[in-house]
Design a protein around this motif. Structure first.
Motif, short mmCIF file in Angstrom:
data_model
loop_
_atom_site.label_atom_id
_atom_site.label_comp_id
_atom_site.label_asym_id
_atom_site.label_seq_id
_atom_site.Cartn_x
_atom_site.Cartn_y
_atom_site.Cartn_z
N ALA A 1 9.84 -8.46 4.88
CA ALA A 1 8.84 -8.48 5.88
C ALA A 1 9.42 -7.07 6.53
N MET A 2 8.79 -6.20 7.19
CA MET A 2 9.24 -5.01 7.94
C MET A 2 8.31 -3.57 8.23
N SER A 3 8.50 -3.05 9.64
CA SER A 3 7.73 -2.41 10.35
C SER A 3 8.60 -1.39 9.71
N LEU A 4 7.67 -0.47 9.74
CA LEU A 4 7.71 0.62 8.24
C LEU A 4 8.50 1.75 9.46
N SER A 5 9.02 1.12 10.41
CA SER A 5 10.77 2.64 10.95
C SER A 5 11.67 1.00 10.98
N SER A 6 11.52 0.49 10.67
CA SER A 6 13.51 -0.44 10.50
C SER A 6 13.37 -0.88 9.28
N CYS A 7 14.52 -1.99 9.57
CA CYS A 7 15.58 -2.49 7.95
C CYS A 7 15.87 -1.07 7.12
N GLY A 8 15.62 0.28 7.39
CA GLY A 8 16.44 1.23 6.83
C GLY A 8 15.53 1.27 5.92
N GLY B 1 13.50 -1.46 -5.67
CA GLY B 1 12.73 -0.52 -4.54
C GLY B 1 11.41 -1.88 -4.77
N PHE B 2 11.11 -0.63 -3.52
CA PHE B 2 9.26 -0.90 -3.70
C PHE B 2 9.33 -0.19 -2.27
N SER B 3 7.66 0.05 -2.20
CA SER B 3 7.63 1.98 -1.06
C SER B 3 5.79 1.14 -1.52
N CYS B 4 5.66 1.67 0.11
CA CYS B 4 4.08 1.66 0.29
C CYS B 4 3.96 3.26 0.54
N MET B 5 2.30 3.84 0.56
CA MET B 5 2.05 4.80 0.26
C MET B 5 0.75 4.51 1.08
N TYR B 6 0.76 5.77 2.22
CA TYR B 6 -0.29 6.31 2.66
C TYR B 6 -1.11 7.67 2.52
N MET C 1 5.67 -4.23 6.49
CA MET C 1 5.23 -4.17 4.84
C MET C 1 5.87 -4.77 5.08
N THR C 2 5.28 -5.78 4.00
CA THR C 2 6.18 -6.87 3.35
C THR C 2 5.73 -7.25 1.65
N VAL C 3 7.01 -7.34 1.11
CA VAL C 3 7.15 -7.49 -0.49
C VAL C 3 7.94 -8.81 -0.71
N GLU C 4 6.57 -9.55 -1.56
CA GLU C 4 6.99 -11.11 -2.04
C GLU C 4 7.78 -11.34 -3.77
N VAL C 5 8.61 -11.34 -3.97
CA VAL C 5 9.02 -11.65 -5.63
C VAL C 5 9.25 -13.07 -5.56
N PHE D 1 6.93 5.57 2.23
CA PHE D 1 7.65 4.99 2.77
C PHE D 1 8.54 3.59 1.96
N THR D 2 9.80 3.84 1.59
CA THR D 2 10.46 2.87 0.80
C THR D 2 11.76 2.00 1.10
N ASN D 3 12.13 0.92 -0.14
CA ASN D 3 13.29 0.45 0.99
C ASN D 3 13.78 -0.58 -0.10
N GLU D 4 14.68 -1.03 -0.31
CA GLU D 4 14.77 -1.83 -1.13
C GLU D 4 15.75 -2.67 -1.42
N ILE D 5 15.92 -4.19 -1.77
CA ILE D 5 16.13 -5.06 -1.83
C ILE D 5 17.34 -5.63 -3.33
N MET D 6 18.66 -5.92 -2.81
CA MET D 6 19.61 -5.60 -3.31
C MET D 6 20.50 -6.83 -3.17
#
Length: 182
Positions: free
Chosen positions: A37-44, A79-84, A1-5, A56-61
């Motif tokens: 950038a992280m795998s779907l099962s890492s970085c919380g 907050g960001f998420s990827c939906m499958y 999962m990758t997010v660019e801000v 799959f959700t995570n957050e940059i804080m």
């Protein structure tokens, strides 16, 4: 999962004081963007689901340095998420013996499957790939094993159906169901 801000979209952004849900995971940055950038099962990353999707959700804080008594940094929570989708259709023309075959498609994730032929219903002796393509008589039984795998924890892939068509279109009007309904 990758997010660019885009850095310019957040006033007062201090890119050196950002982390993800897991404090040991920090985004990187270039001159214009902060990138996580992280795998779907890492970085919380947290997995939730609804009736139709895996989410799959995570957050940059932002965080303050330990020992700072006063801070003037702006608080950031992105907050960001990827939906499958739980169900999907994949179609691909291939030679039967390509183990493993890995699909990676942006927006759909990654999964692997193996497709093998066996000599009998016992599934104890695989057909040697040197003998492909296999020729069979009309109405002769085929013993096929398809195995789908995923690297996402607590997720199982299920191959629901498989059909043969003379062209690369699963909806083509001429087809033969190899198996259906699992």
């Amino acid at each position: 999962m990758t997010v660019e801000v885009e850095k310019s979209s957040i006033i007062g952004l201090n890119e050196d004081h950002l982390r993800l849900n897991d404090p040991t995971c920090t985004p990187i940055s270039n001159s214009t963007h902060v990138i996580a950038a992280m795998s779907l099962s890492s970085c919380g990353t947290q997995l939730t689901e609804d009736a139709n999707n895996l989410i799959f959700t995570n957050e940059i804080m932002s965080y303050d340095k330990l020992g700072d008594v006063i801070t003037r940094k702006h608080q950031v929570e992105i907050g960001f998420s990827c939906m499958y989708p739980k169900k999907g259709r994949v179609s691909l023309e291939f030679r039967a013996h390509k183990i493993p075959f890995v699909f990676t498609e942006k927006g759909f994730g990654k999964f692997t499957y193996q497709f093998e032929f066996f000599h009998s219903i016992l599934y104890n002796k695989m057909v040697d790939p040197n003998f492909y393509p296999i020729e069979v008589a009309l109405k002769e039984m085929l013993y096929i094993e398809i195995q789908a795998t995923s690297s996402v924890a607590n997720t199982v892939l299920f191959v629901e159906s498989c059909r043969a068509t003379p062209v690369d279109d699963p909806n083509y009007h001429i087809f033969y169901d190899i198996f259906e309904n699992g």
